[in-house]
Design a protein around this motif. Structure first.
Motif, mmCIF file in Angstrom:
data_model
loop_
_atom_site.group_PDB
_atom_site.id
_atom_site.type_symbol
_atom_site.label_atom_id
_atom_site.label_comp_id
_atom_site.label_asym_id
_atom_site.label_seq_id
_atom_site.Cartn_x
_atom_site.Cartn_y
_atom_site.Cartn_z
ATOM 1 N N TYR A 102 5.736 -6.838 4.638
ATOM 2 C CA TYR A 102 6.651 -6.450 3.575
ATOM 3 C C TYR A 102 8.062 -6.372 4.148
ATOM 4 N N ASN A 104 11.751 -4.946 2.893
ATOM 5 C CA ASN A 104 12.418 -4.160 1.844
ATOM 6 C C ASN A 104 11.497 -3.966 0.637
ATOM 7 N N ASP A 105 10.254 -3.570 0.928
ATOM 8 C CA ASP A 105 9.239 -3.246 -0.083
ATOM 9 C C ASP A 105 8.746 -4.442 -0.897
ATOM 10 N N THR A 106 9.050 -5.660 -0.464
ATOM 11 C CA THR A 106 8.560 -6.862 -1.124
ATOM 12 C C THR A 106 7.581 -7.577 -0.199
ATOM 13 N N LEU A 107 6.400 -7.909 -0.710
ATOM 14 C CA LEU A 107 5.419 -8.648 0.083
ATOM 15 C C LEU A 107 5.932 -10.066 0.296
ATOM 16 N N VAL A 108 6.166 -10.441 1.568
ATOM 17 C CA VAL A 108 6.729 -11.756 1.883
ATOM 18 C C VAL A 108 5.735 -12.682 2.581
#
Length: 127
Positions: A102, A104-108
Motif C-alpha cells: 500500500y 498512501n493507503d492505496t493498494l498498488v
C-alpha cells in the motif's frame, strides 16, 4: 578581499538554507507491507526505507495479517516483499500466501501465490 569573503559567506548560507527548505518540503509517502495466508505462519523478506532487506527467517515466524509500515522521504525507491508459507511451500496443497503493498493507503501491488503454491512476492517503484 573582505567584500569577496562576505559575498561567499552569504552565498553559502543562502544555498544551505535553500537545501534545508527543499528537504523540509519533500512529501512524505506512507508505505505498508501486508502478508495474508489462508492458514499458518510465513517467512520471507522485505525492503525497508533505507533499501536494506529484512528477513523473517527464524522463529518466531510471522502470522497472517502481518503488517509493516514506514515513511519514505527520499525517492525513487524500490519496494519489495516476498513470503512463503511455513508449511508445504511449493507443493500443491500449500496454503495461499498474498503479498500486498500500500502507498498512501492505496493498494498498488498484490499477488497471491504467484511464484508457486504458497509462495508470493510483490514489487512497486515510487518515483
Amino acid at each position: 578581499m573582505k567584500n569577496f569573503t562576505a559575498f561567499l559567506l552569504v552565498l553559502l548560507l543562502t544555498a544551505t538554507a535553500c537545501q534545508e527548505e527543499e528537504v523540509a518540503n519533500r512529501p512524505i509517502t506512507k508505505v505498508v507491507y501486508e502478508v495474508l495466508t489462508t492458514s499458518g505462519d510465513w517467512f520471507g523478506e522485505y525492503t525497508i526505507e533505507t533499501g536494506e532487506k529484512v528477513c523473517i527467517c527464524e522463529s518466531p515466524l510471522a502470522p497472517s495479517g502481518w503488517r509493516y509500515a514506514f515513511e519514505v522521504t527520499s525517492q525513487p525507491i524500490e519496494l519489495h516483499i516476498d513470503a512463503s508459507s511455513e508449511c508445504c511451500h511449493g507443493q500443491t496443497n500449500a496454503p495461499d500466501v498474498t503479498t500486498n503493498i500500500y502507498v498512501n493507503d492505496t493498494l498498488v501491488a498484490s499477488n497471491t501465490s504467484n511464484w508457486a503454491p504458497g509462495v508470493a512476492s510483490a514489487d512497486y517503484r515510487i518515483e
